[in-house]
Write an enzyme that holds these catalytic residues in place. Structure first.
Site, PDB file in Angstrom:
ATOM      1  N   SER A 304       0.850  -1.190   0.000  1.00 19.15           N
ATOM      2  CA  SER A 304       0.000   0.000   0.000  1.00 19.15           C
ATOM      3  C   SER A 304       0.885   1.238   0.000  1.00 19.15           C
ATOM      4  CB  SER A 304      -0.908   0.010   1.222  1.00 19.15           C
ATOM      5  OG  SER A 304      -0.136   0.175   2.409  1.00 19.15           O
ATOM      6  N   HIS A 340     -12.091   5.069   7.578  1.00 21.53           N
ATOM      7  CA  HIS A 340     -11.434   6.371   7.513  1.00 21.53           C
ATOM      8  C   HIS A 340     -11.985   7.269   8.616  1.00 21.53           C
ATOM      9  CE1 HIS A 340     -10.554   5.766   2.957  1.00 21.53           C
ATOM     10  NE2 HIS A 340      -9.503   5.436   3.686  1.00 21.53           N
ATOM     11  N   HIS A 356      -3.719  -5.557  -1.714  1.00 19.30           N
ATOM     12  CA  HIS A 356      -2.971  -5.254  -0.499  1.00 19.30           C
ATOM     13  C   HIS A 356      -3.264  -6.268   0.606  1.00 19.30           C
ATOM     14  CE1 HIS A 356      -1.849  -1.582  -2.396  1.00 19.30           C
ATOM     15  NE2 HIS A 356      -3.045  -1.021  -2.306  1.00 19.30           N
TER      16      HIS A 356
END
Length: 370
Positions: A304, A340, A356
């Site tokens: 990432s 987030h 990822h």
């Protein structure tokens, strides 16, 4: 836990789950308790333990190798079988820098020679030179107008920063009051153009380098096709007034979107008084950082941007403080944590793990911390 208590933890503790601020390349003054999984006598690079990367082994074995939990279900799910309290205790152990191992790592796997190839410059890519696309056999040549605006040399050719804040976007930062600590660093790195307005108390307001994924240009800004798309893009990224880093050579379409972004920023700078400049990641440096992480246990298509820049920061900074890297859906008390800090939506796990492996990256981070 109240915000005042979180602030107290952030000030007193070197590392804490609330700030998720790991002081990397460290050694524990006191070993953690023994476990049947592994001998807990950690040392950076595993030099004094039975085998290398004991934290990675412990992390994978104790957290994910159970009957009902696999490595495919690591991210953003409510799973109370994760012994997060062990991770918290590990991160709260007394910490001192291991200077010898830091220098060994820097001079070895992360050689200073790599710094000269960190960005595409007129020095690292001669005019009309063919650049290989990472996930393709094709090569590209930088157009004249793009090449003309490349920097002549690498901006950070010397290891010149005392402290760096590497700031992820996990919701673990909400209510952390880490903003002032993040902003106190000499160099601050953020990822995927995160929103700052409205969250500065927790995440800070300063940025020296922020990344953007070419897919964001495609999906969030409609490939910058219209005047409205370009205005939206410029209006948003102006909050940084720093360097905008793009991995422009991952795929062929990444290169196309990168050219559009560079031209849009260049044309807008005189009109809007923009200070922001775009830096292109060099494929040679990308390969080297991914190789380093692969050697430490990462088995993914590629790292990432967070893991890539964490590794890069180790070549630029004496001390790296890591914030907002937390791949779990809850904290150790079971309180939900958003993907987030600035939004509730999250991508599907199946989509993420095709590219990822945040679980493995987190294990490597723990290993570097210890």
């Amino acid at each position: 836990m109240h915000n005042k208590e979180r602030l107290l933890i952030a000030v007193i503790a070197s590392v804490t789950v609330y700030t998720t601020s790991y002081y990397l390349l460290a050694k524990q003054e006191h070993p953690v308790e023994e476990s049947h999984h592994v001998n807990y006598k950690f040392d950076i690079l595993g030099n004094h333990s039975p085998s290398q990367y004991e934290v990675v082994k412990w992390y994978n074995n104790s957290l994910f190798h159970t009957k009902n939990v696999t490595n495919d279900t690591f991210l953003m799910i409510n799973e109370n079988r994760f012994p997060l309290e062990k991770i918290v205790k590990l991160l709260q152990k007394p910490w001192t820098p291991n200077i010898a191992n830091r220098d060994q790592l820097f001079l070895g796997s992360l050689s200073k020679k790599l710094l000269s190839f960190q960005f595409v410059t007129k020095t690292t890519v001669p005019k009309n030179h063919k650049v290989r696309i990472i996930n393709s056999n094709k090569t590209v040549i930088l157009p004249g107008d793009i090449y003309k605006n490349l920097p002549a040399i690498h901006q950070y050719s010397e290891r010149q920063f005392n402290t760096c804040s590497v700031v992820g976007s996990s919701g673990i930062l909400n209510g952390s009051c880490c903003g002032s600590k993040i902003d106190s660093a000499d160099f601050i790195i953020r990822f995927n153009t995160p929103r700052l307005n409205g969250f500065t108390k927790d995440v800070g307001s300063l940025t020296n380098l922020v990344t953007i994924n070419p897919s964001q240009i495609e999906k969030q800004y409609n490939r910058l096709q219209s005047k409205e798309d370009r205005a939206k893009f410029i209006a948003y990224i102006q909050q940084y007034q720093s360097y905008l880093w793009i991995s422009g050579f991952t795929y062929l379409k990444s290169f196309e979107y990168t050219k559009l972004a560079m031209r849009t920023v260049r044309r807008s700078r005189p009109k809007r008084g923009m200070k922001l400049k775009i830096l292109l990641g060099h494929p040679t440096h990308w390969y080297a950082m991914n190789k380093f992480l692969s050697n430490r246990g990462l088995n993914a298509s590629y790292a990432s941007s967070g893991a890539y820049w964490l590794t890069s920061a180790l070549t630029m900074c004496d001390k790296v403080n890591l914030y907002g890297f937390w791949p779990f859906s809850t904290d150790q008390n079971g309180k939900p944590v958003s993907y987030h800090y600035y939004g509730k939506s999250a991508p599907r796990v199946e989509k993420i793990i095709k590219v990822h492996r945040f679980d493995q990256e987190f294990a490597i981070i723990l290993d570097l911390h210890i």
